[in-house]
Scaffold this motif. Structure first.
Motif, PDB file in Angstrom:
ATOM      1  N   THR A  62       0.716  -1.388  -0.149  1.00  0.00           N
ATOM      2  CA  THR A  62       0.095   0.119  -0.083  1.00  0.00           C
ATOM      3  C   THR A  62       0.831   1.406  -0.085  1.00  0.00           C
ATOM      4  O   THR A  62       1.946   1.280   0.282  1.00  0.00           O
ATOM      5  CB  THR A  62      -0.794   0.234   1.213  1.00  0.00           C
ATOM      6  OG1 THR A  62       0.026   0.061   2.318  1.00  0.00           O
ATOM      7  CG2 THR A  62      -1.920  -0.891   1.312  1.00  0.00           C
ATOM      8  N   CYS A  63       0.319   2.425  -0.299  1.00  0.00           N
ATOM      9  CA  CYS A  63       1.126   3.712  -0.406  1.00  0.00           C
ATOM     10  C   CYS A  63       0.509   4.228   0.944  1.00  0.00           C
ATOM     11  O   CYS A  63      -0.629   4.546   1.426  1.00  0.00           O
ATOM     12  CB  CYS A  63       0.500   4.469  -1.351  1.00  0.00           C
ATOM     13  SG  CYS A  63       0.854   6.222  -1.350  1.00  0.00           S
ATOM     14  N   ILE A  64       1.584   4.754   1.838  1.00  0.00           N
ATOM     15  CA  ILE A  64       1.424   5.269   2.811  1.00  0.00           C
ATOM     16  C   ILE A  64       0.401   6.679   2.770  1.00  0.00           C
ATOM     17  O   ILE A  64      -0.022   7.170   4.015  1.00  0.00           O
ATOM     18  CB  ILE A  64       2.586   5.553   4.055  1.00  0.00           C
ATOM     19  CG1 ILE A  64       3.555   6.398   3.326  1.00  0.00           C
ATOM     20  CG2 ILE A  64       3.062   4.031   4.343  1.00  0.00           C
ATOM     21  CD1 ILE A  64       4.606   6.865   4.038  1.00  0.00           C
ATOM     22  N   VAL A  65       0.585   7.203   1.765  1.00  0.00           N
ATOM     23  CA  VAL A  65      -0.151   8.265   1.597  1.00  0.00           C
ATOM     24  C   VAL A  65      -1.615   8.442   1.301  1.00  0.00           C
ATOM     25  O   VAL A  65      -2.330   8.726   1.927  1.00  0.00           O
ATOM     26  CB  VAL A  65       0.571   9.203   0.515  1.00  0.00           C
ATOM     27  CG1 VAL A  65      -0.188  10.629   0.180  1.00  0.00           C
ATOM     28  CG2 VAL A  65       2.058   9.722   1.066  1.00  0.00           C
ATOM     29  N   HIS A  66      -1.916   7.516   0.351  1.00  0.00           N
ATOM     30  CA  HIS A  66      -3.168   7.433  -0.438  1.00  0.00           C
ATOM     31  C   HIS A  66      -4.144   6.427   0.704  1.00  0.00           C
ATOM     32  O   HIS A  66      -5.179   6.572   0.651  1.00  0.00           O
ATOM     33  CB  HIS A  66      -3.197   6.895  -1.467  1.00  0.00           C
ATOM     34  CG  HIS A  66      -2.449   7.971  -2.639  1.00  0.00           C
ATOM     35  ND1 HIS A  66      -1.119   7.943  -2.847  1.00  0.00           N
ATOM     36  CD2 HIS A  66      -3.323   8.789  -3.316  1.00  0.00           C
ATOM     37  CE1 HIS A  66      -1.097   9.033  -3.928  1.00  0.00           C
ATOM     38  NE2 HIS A  66      -2.131   9.579  -4.015  1.00  0.00           N
ATOM     39  N   GLU A  67      -3.528   5.251   1.324  1.00  0.00           N
ATOM     40  CA  GLU A  67      -4.415   4.479   2.281  1.00  0.00           C
ATOM     41  C   GLU A  67      -4.937   5.128   3.338  1.00  0.00           C
ATOM     42  O   GLU A  67      -5.972   4.649   3.773  1.00  0.00           O
ATOM     43  CB  GLU A  67      -3.412   3.217   2.594  1.00  0.00           C
ATOM     44  CG  GLU A  67      -2.531   3.533   3.760  1.00  0.00           C
ATOM     45  CD  GLU A  67      -1.509   2.348   4.275  1.00  0.00           C
ATOM     46  OE1 GLU A  67      -1.899   1.152   4.131  1.00  0.00           O
ATOM     47  OE2 GLU A  67      -0.685   2.759   4.843  1.00  0.00           O
ATOM     48  N   HIS A  68      -4.547   6.316   3.864  1.00  0.00           N
ATOM     49  CA  HIS A  68      -4.876   7.035   4.968  1.00  0.00           C
ATOM     50  C   HIS A  68      -6.172   8.076   4.498  1.00  0.00           C
ATOM     51  O   HIS A  68      -6.679   8.642   5.333  1.00  0.00           O
ATOM     52  CB  HIS A  68      -4.082   7.363   5.822  1.00  0.00           C
ATOM     53  CG  HIS A  68      -3.506   6.437   6.516  1.00  0.00           C
ATOM     54  ND1 HIS A  68      -4.057   5.428   7.051  1.00  0.00           N
ATOM     55  CD2 HIS A  68      -2.104   6.036   6.540  1.00  0.00           C
ATOM     56  CE1 HIS A  68      -3.031   4.476   7.739  1.00  0.00           C
ATOM     57  NE2 HIS A  68      -1.834   4.658   7.043  1.00  0.00           N
ATOM     58  N   LEU A  69      -6.523   8.140   3.151  1.00  0.00           N
ATOM     59  CA  LEU A  69      -7.273   9.210   2.774  1.00  0.00           C
ATOM     60  C   LEU A  69      -8.739   8.707   3.142  1.00  0.00           C
ATOM     61  O   LEU A  69      -9.039   7.489   2.970  1.00  0.00           O
ATOM     62  CB  LEU A  69      -7.175   9.480   1.482  1.00  0.00           C
ATOM     63  CG  LEU A  69      -5.935  10.232   1.116  1.00  0.00           C
ATOM     64  CD1 LEU A  69      -5.810  10.427  -0.590  1.00  0.00           C
ATOM     65  CD2 LEU A  69      -5.819  11.693   1.663  1.00  0.00           C
ATOM     66  N   ASN A  70      -9.519   9.759   3.727  1.00  0.00           N
ATOM     67  CA  ASN A  70     -10.903   8.974   4.251  1.00  0.00           C
ATOM     68  C   ASN A  70     -11.878   9.391   3.562  1.00  0.00           C
ATOM     69  O   ASN A  70     -12.154  10.638   3.096  1.00  0.00           O
ATOM     70  CB  ASN A  70     -11.022  10.275   5.629  1.00  0.00           C
ATOM     71  CG  ASN A  70     -12.098   9.706   6.341  1.00  0.00           C
ATOM     72  OD1 ASN A  70     -13.116   9.060   5.974  1.00  0.00           O
ATOM     73  ND2 ASN A  70     -12.318  10.497   7.713  1.00  0.00           N
ATOM     74  N   ALA A  86      -9.462  10.990  -7.461  1.00  0.00           N
ATOM     75  CA  ALA A  86      -8.784  10.449  -6.721  1.00  0.00           C
ATOM     76  C   ALA A  86      -7.699   9.687  -7.520  1.00  0.00           C
ATOM     77  O   ALA A  86      -7.890   9.052  -8.553  1.00  0.00           O
ATOM     78  CB  ALA A  86      -9.631   9.388  -5.709  1.00  0.00           C
ATOM     79  N   HIS A  87      -6.388   9.524  -6.692  1.00  0.00           N
ATOM     80  CA  HIS A  87      -5.461   8.565  -7.516  1.00  0.00           C
ATOM     81  C   HIS A  87      -5.736   7.175  -7.355  1.00  0.00           C
ATOM     82  O   HIS A  87      -6.543   6.539  -6.317  1.00  0.00           O
ATOM     83  CB  HIS A  87      -4.035   8.784  -6.465  1.00  0.00           C
ATOM     84  CG  HIS A  87      -2.858   8.480  -7.439  1.00  0.00           C
ATOM     85  ND1 HIS A  87      -2.644   7.173  -7.602  1.00  0.00           N
ATOM     86  CD2 HIS A  87      -2.043   9.170  -8.515  1.00  0.00           C
ATOM     87  CE1 HIS A  87      -1.463   7.111  -8.445  1.00  0.00           C
ATOM     88  NE2 HIS A  87      -1.105   8.170  -8.706  1.00  0.00           N
ATOM     89  N   ALA A  88      -5.417   6.400  -8.202  1.00  0.00           N
ATOM     90  CA  ALA A  88      -5.715   5.033  -8.178  1.00  0.00           C
ATOM     91  C   ALA A  88      -5.275   4.116  -7.007  1.00  0.00           C
ATOM     92  O   ALA A  88      -5.472   2.930  -6.988  1.00  0.00           O
ATOM     93  CB  ALA A  88      -5.340   4.284  -9.487  1.00  0.00           C
ATOM     94  N   GLU A  89      -4.133   4.764  -6.422  1.00  0.00           N
ATOM     95  CA  GLU A  89      -3.624   4.043  -5.268  1.00  0.00           C
ATOM     96  C   GLU A  89      -4.678   4.111  -3.989  1.00  0.00           C
ATOM     97  O   GLU A  89      -4.325   3.591  -2.998  1.00  0.00           O
ATOM     98  CB  GLU A  89      -2.311   4.556  -4.894  1.00  0.00           C
ATOM     99  CG  GLU A  89      -1.080   4.476  -5.655  1.00  0.00           C
ATOM    100  CD  GLU A  89       0.122   5.277  -5.632  1.00  0.00           C
ATOM    101  OE1 GLU A  89       0.307   5.668  -4.668  1.00  0.00           O
ATOM    102  OE2 GLU A  89       1.021   5.043  -6.500  1.00  0.00           O
ATOM    103  N   CYS A  90      -5.696   4.778  -3.885  1.00  0.00           N
ATOM    104  CA  CYS A  90      -6.489   4.975  -3.035  1.00  0.00           C
ATOM    105  C   CYS A  90      -7.285   3.720  -2.695  1.00  0.00           C
ATOM    106  O   CYS A  90      -7.643   2.876  -3.709  1.00  0.00           O
ATOM    107  CB  CYS A  90      -7.552   6.256  -3.075  1.00  0.00           C
ATOM    108  SG  CYS A  90      -6.836   7.862  -3.242  1.00  0.00           S
TER     109      CYS A  90
END
Ligand code: 13P
Ligand code: SF4
Length: 334
Positions: free
Chosen positions: A202-210, A228-232
């Motif tokens: 996971t990406c530590i930036v996108h995984e925590h977007l709410n 949204a970026h596809a890493e979300c």
């Protein structure tokens, strides 16, 4: 002094004074002036990913864009030296594509949580568990992982390349981003575990977007478009109007006229969008990528002044195999 004043004027015309505390534009201009002079003397080119700060992107960047554009632009540069203001896997890709050039990253901390989530050994084990399946690998990986892969993808071309893969295969391995893999599987009508084997990166930036943010901002700003970026994570993607990479997101903003844009990605993207399109309304995130942001104008200048900086290197046997999978991406993305 004249040169400094000219540089202050140039940066001000780009809007950079709006992100500097009063008086700071002179400090920034002093740095960009020196960097741009050294760059010319050394025949160096500066690649800047859109998550870098705007003083780097607009002040010193020569090649600017998403992972795909930067890799593609690097193949065509006539410079002797590539200074990569981005993360290590991007610089490694540039080195693989340009073995005779010197490639540098102005930080020792420019890693990536996705890249660190999987090793070459992990991929060898996956291939042994699923013999015959093609390995489609996100570019956010080490050279060693790329060397074990059949085709690289970026957020800009993953959907297109996976579609082509499914023309020849019923099932593929997609590594290492489990959210991106799940999001793409949904778009393609595939089932994770059945048609697509995923990894747990996971990406530590996108995984925590709410995802709750989207509802809150839609109520507050009628006509808001959420990108949204596809890493979300997939629950967030289900609630947005557009999913893509940073290049796709910027083009979407450029080509539409929404009342407001909610930018669900790293904060540098929002800063850049605000400078590029001052007439549009943005709600950007406060999440920064600590790896990307470990690079500063000061660290670029230190690198360019260093008589013997540490080069990005890739062992020849790994580089040859990794290049095959990167070239496959260029072929299929074209
Ligand atoms: P892009 O290729 O979309 O710019 O993505 C790179 C990245 O690291 C996103 O987190
Ligand atoms: Fe890696 Fe995420 Fe940073 Fe992109 S934003 S470089 S995926 S950690």
């Amino acid at each position: 002094m004249d040169a400094l004043n000219e540089e202050i004027k140039r940066l001000t015309a780009l809007g950079l004074h709006r992100r500097c505390v009063e008086g700071d534009i002179a400090r920034v201009a002093g740095l960009t002036l020196e960097i741009n002079t050294l760059k010319k003397q050394k025949n160096a080119v500066i690649c800047a990913h859109v998550y870098q700060t705007p003083d780097i992107i607009l002040g010193i960047g020569d090649l600017v864009g998403d992972s795909y554009k930067l890799a593609d632009d690097c193949r065509k540069t006539a410079a002797d030296i590539i200074v990569f203001c981005g993360v290590h896997f991007m610089a490694e890709t540039a080195k693989i594509l340009n073995p005779s050039k010197k490639v540098y990253v102005p930080s020792k901390n420019a890693g990536c949580s996705l890249s660190e989530a999987i090793t070459g050994e992990d991929v060898r084990k996956l291939k042994a568990e699923h013999p015959g399946l093609p390995v489609v690998t996100y570019i956010n990986t080490s050279a060693e992982v790329k060397a074990e892969s059949d085709c690289i993808v970026t957020s800009a071309n993953a959907e297109k390349i996976l579609r082509k893969m499914y023309e020849k295969h019923d099932k593929v391995i997609f590594i290492p981003d489990r959210f991106m893999g799940t999001n793409l599987a949904k778009v393609l009508g595939k089932t994770p575990g059945k048609d697509i084997i995923l990894w747990n990166g996971t990406c530590i930036v996108h995984e925590h977007l709410n995802p709750d943010l989207i509802k809150i901002y839609r109520q507050k700003y009628p006509g808001l478009v959420a990108l949204a970026h596809a890493e979300c994570p997939s629950d967030l993607i289900a609630a947005v109007d557009f999913m893509g990479g940073t290049g796709d997101m910027m083009r979407y903003v450029e080509n539409t006229n929404a009342a407001a844009y909610l930018l669900l990605t790293e904060c540098g993207f929002g800063e850049l969008a605000k400078l590029k399109f001052p007439e549009k309304n943005f709600i950007a995130m406060c999440r920064l990528c600590p790896y990307m942001k470990s690079i500063t104008l000061e660290s670029v200048l230190t690198l360019l002044k260093d008589p013997n900086p540490e080069e990005v290197t890739v062992p020849a046997d790994i580089a040859i195999r990794a290049k095959r999978s990167i070239d496959k991406m260029f072929e299929l993305a074209a």
